[in-house]
Design a protein around this motif. Sequence first.
Motif, PDB file in Angstrom:
ATOM      1  N   ALA A  51      -2.912  16.159   1.089  1.00 33.98           N
ATOM      2  CA  ALA A  51      -2.976  16.584  -0.314  1.00 33.98           C
ATOM      3  C   ALA A  51      -3.749  15.574  -1.155  1.00 33.98           C
ATOM      4  N   LEU A  52      -3.527  14.288  -0.892  1.00 35.25           N
ATOM      5  CA  LEU A  52      -4.218  13.264  -1.657  1.00 35.25           C
ATOM      6  C   LEU A  52      -5.715  13.246  -1.333  1.00 35.25           C
ATOM      7  N   LYS A  53      -6.074  13.508  -0.089  1.00 35.10           N
ATOM      8  CA  LYS A  53      -7.491  13.583   0.267  1.00 35.10           C
ATOM      9  C   LYS A  53      -8.163  14.780  -0.411  1.00 35.10           C
ATOM     10  N   ALA A  54      -7.433  15.885  -0.503  1.00 40.83           N
ATOM     11  CA  ALA A  54      -7.967  17.052  -1.216  1.00 40.83           C
ATOM     12  C   ALA A  54      -8.146  16.736  -2.701  1.00 40.83           C
ATOM     13  N   ALA A  55      -7.192  15.984  -3.259  1.00 38.06           N
ATOM     14  CA  ALA A  55      -7.299  15.570  -4.663  1.00 38.06           C
ATOM     15  C   ALA A  55      -8.521  14.688  -4.866  1.00 38.06           C
ATOM     16  N   ASP A  56      -8.758  13.802  -3.925  1.00 42.01           N
ATOM     17  CA  ASP A  56      -9.920  12.922  -4.019  1.00 42.01           C
ATOM     18  C   ASP A  56     -11.220  13.724  -3.992  1.00 42.01           C
ATOM     19  N   ASP A  57     -11.269  14.770  -3.172  1.00 46.40           N
ATOM     20  CA  ASP A  57     -12.454  15.638  -3.140  1.00 46.40           C
ATOM     21  C   ASP A  57     -12.710  16.270  -4.506  1.00 46.40           C
ATOM     22  N   LYS A  58     -11.631  16.706  -5.152  1.00 51.98           N
ATOM     23  CA  LYS A  58     -11.760  17.340  -6.469  1.00 51.98           C
ATOM     24  C   LYS A  58     -12.290  16.347  -7.504  1.00 51.98           C
ATOM     25  N   ILE A  59     -11.756  15.134  -7.481  1.00 56.23           N
ATOM     26  CA  ILE A  59     -12.197  14.146  -8.461  1.00 56.23           C
ATOM     27  C   ILE A  59     -13.651  13.750  -8.199  1.00 56.23           C
ATOM     28  N   ARG A  60     -14.045  13.712  -6.935  1.00 57.87           N
ATOM     29  CA  ARG A  60     -15.450  13.426  -6.620  1.00 57.87           C
ATOM     30  C   ARG A  60     -16.358  14.470  -7.277  1.00 57.87           C
ATOM     31  N   GLU A  99       1.901  12.993   6.741  1.00 56.96           N
ATOM     32  CA  GLU A  99       0.619  13.630   7.050  1.00 56.96           C
ATOM     33  C   GLU A  99       0.258  14.670   5.991  1.00 56.96           C
ATOM     34  N   GLU A 100       1.248  15.469   5.566  1.00 55.90           N
ATOM     35  CA  GLU A 100       0.998  16.479   4.531  1.00 55.90           C
ATOM     36  C   GLU A 100       0.648  15.812   3.201  1.00 55.90           C
ATOM     37  N   LYS A 101       1.334  14.710   2.913  1.00 60.90           N
ATOM     38  CA  LYS A 101       1.077  13.994   1.672  1.00 60.90           C
ATOM     39  C   LYS A 101      -0.340  13.432   1.659  1.00 60.90           C
ATOM     40  N   ILE A 102      -0.755  12.822   2.768  1.00 58.59           N
ATOM     41  CA  ILE A 102      -2.102  12.256   2.869  1.00 58.59           C
ATOM     42  C   ILE A 102      -3.152  13.348   2.728  1.00 58.59           C
ATOM     43  N   LEU A 137      -2.743  18.431  -7.235  1.00 56.08           N
ATOM     44  CA  LEU A 137      -2.574  18.045  -5.840  1.00 56.08           C
ATOM     45  C   LEU A 137      -1.820  16.721  -5.711  1.00 56.08           C
ATOM     46  N   VAL A 138      -2.091  15.769  -6.600  1.00 51.47           N
ATOM     47  CA  VAL A 138      -1.369  14.491  -6.565  1.00 51.47           C
ATOM     48  C   VAL A 138       0.112  14.702  -6.861  1.00 51.47           C
ATOM     49  N   LEU A 139       0.399  15.543  -7.855  1.00 55.40           N
ATOM     50  CA  LEU A 139       1.799  15.820  -8.198  1.00 55.40           C
ATOM     51  C   LEU A 139       2.507  16.567  -7.066  1.00 55.40           C
ATOM     52  N   GLU A 140       1.794  17.508  -6.465  1.00 54.74           N
ATOM     53  CA  GLU A 140       2.385  18.267  -5.359  1.00 54.74           C
ATOM     54  C   GLU A 140       2.628  17.390  -4.130  1.00 54.74           C
ATOM     55  N   ALA A 141       1.820  16.356  -3.965  1.00 56.91           N
ATOM     56  CA  ALA A 141       1.964  15.467  -2.808  1.00 56.91           C
ATOM     57  C   ALA A 141       3.328  14.793  -2.781  1.00 56.91           C
ATOM     58  N   GLU A 182       0.813  -1.214   0.000  1.00 58.12           N
ATOM     59  CA  GLU A 182       0.000   0.000   0.000  1.00 58.12           C
ATOM     60  C   GLU A 182       0.847   1.264   0.000  1.00 58.12           C
ATOM     61  N   LYS A 183       2.051   1.218   0.604  1.00 55.90           N
ATOM     62  CA  LYS A 183       2.842   2.418   0.778  1.00 55.90           C
ATOM     63  C   LYS A 183       3.895   2.621  -0.309  1.00 55.90           C
ATOM     64  N   LYS A 184       3.803   1.858  -1.393  1.00 55.42           N
ATOM     65  CA  LYS A 184       4.700   2.120  -2.512  1.00 55.42           C
ATOM     66  C   LYS A 184       4.374   3.488  -3.096  1.00 55.42           C
ATOM     67  N   PRO A 185       5.358   4.153  -3.713  1.00 60.17           N
ATOM     68  CA  PRO A 185       5.110   5.489  -4.275  1.00 60.17           C
ATOM     69  C   PRO A 185       3.906   5.502  -5.203  1.00 60.17           C
ATOM     70  N   LEU A 186       3.085   6.536  -5.079  1.00 63.46           N
ATOM     71  CA  LEU A 186       1.899   6.689  -5.927  1.00 63.46           C
ATOM     72  C   LEU A 186       2.290   7.508  -7.154  1.00 63.46           C
TER      73      LEU A 186
END
Length: 374
Positions: free
Chosen positions: A214-223, A209-212, A198-202, A18-22
């Motif tokens: 950013a990814l949650k914010a990205a998920d909101d945008k895609i939603r 914590e900052e990375k997570i 946001l994914v690229l900036e993550a 799960e923690k491999k680079p995204l």
Amino acid sequence: MNSNTDKTIEEIEIVEIEKKPLVIFKTEADKYGRDITLMSDFFDGYVQQMASTIRKQSNFEVLENIPASSLGIINDAIHQASVILKGNVTLLPDFDSLPVDIKDKLKKGIYTIGESKQVDGNLRAVILDEEQVRVKDITLKKVITNPGNIETVRSIGNQIQMRQIYAKLADIQEFQTYQLEKDRDRDIIVPFLDARSLVLEAEYKQTEEEKIAALKAADDKIRTAFNAVYADIETTTRSFAKRTDIPFLQFGNQLNTYMSFLTSDLQIATKYVGVRMQILEYLGDSNVANEVLKSYQHVIYDFLTKPVTRKGLTCVNLMHDYFPYTKDNLNCWHYFSKEMVPALKESMNALSIGMDKTKHQEIYVMTVEDANYE
């Protein structure tokens, strides 16, 4: 007490997977482009990454006898050099050691796939040269599922199904041109581009914590983008169906525009699903990822099966009736519907009852070896 001493080996392996680079956005068009259709499909890279994980994390059972019916799918996997899914069989090609000249001759059709007659009752797939002489043996190693790879196995099946849907839609879309209007850009494209940023900036965040975050914010945008494209599919379908009911106005630019928008929306939605599920799986939200997949499947299934006219015609029926076919894409919507309805129905039923399809899924890693002439 945060050591791994209380965890099983399988649990530790799952965390490592799960923690491999995204890494979703790879090409220049992926990272900086504005045309969604020019971006990667976002499936192949992820599928190959998961296939690599399966090869590293799994134990295998070498098959001594290959069913004759498998030769066709083996041939497809070798020529496409890609993960192949047919029925309940998945092939993960592992051709790193295959010489370049043999790969080229296979692609050109000079070399072929055939059966080995070496041992009675023991069928083995082999690569044959132009003289029908064996040059390489093909080995299938059945993947033995375990708690450490079961999520990866499940994800491979989901991503390949979406890749198949997208590829078929892309084939159809190739024969049309369309221009997305500003409101579609604003509602459908811009939120996705925000999510990509946001994914690229993550990647450059200093802490996990900052990375997570950013990814949650990205998920909101895609939603948001998802809801917009799904709403557009619904609105366009209604307008399209209404237009076909008007006598003497059943052909022309207006209908072509509706069909173009629908094809585009379906492609975009499929692409967005691939991105959002990767983000959610990285965040550990597998249940939410499954819900996203179910929602997407219902949208596609409604497009294929839900009546939208007084005569009980579905949207895909109307697409079939009014689509500007050529000899190259004749009846493409009919064949798309015929193939995808049973596949989607099976997948939706499995998700709705929580059935684990991986129990019935056979996955093999396919390698090529020097022919054994003994």
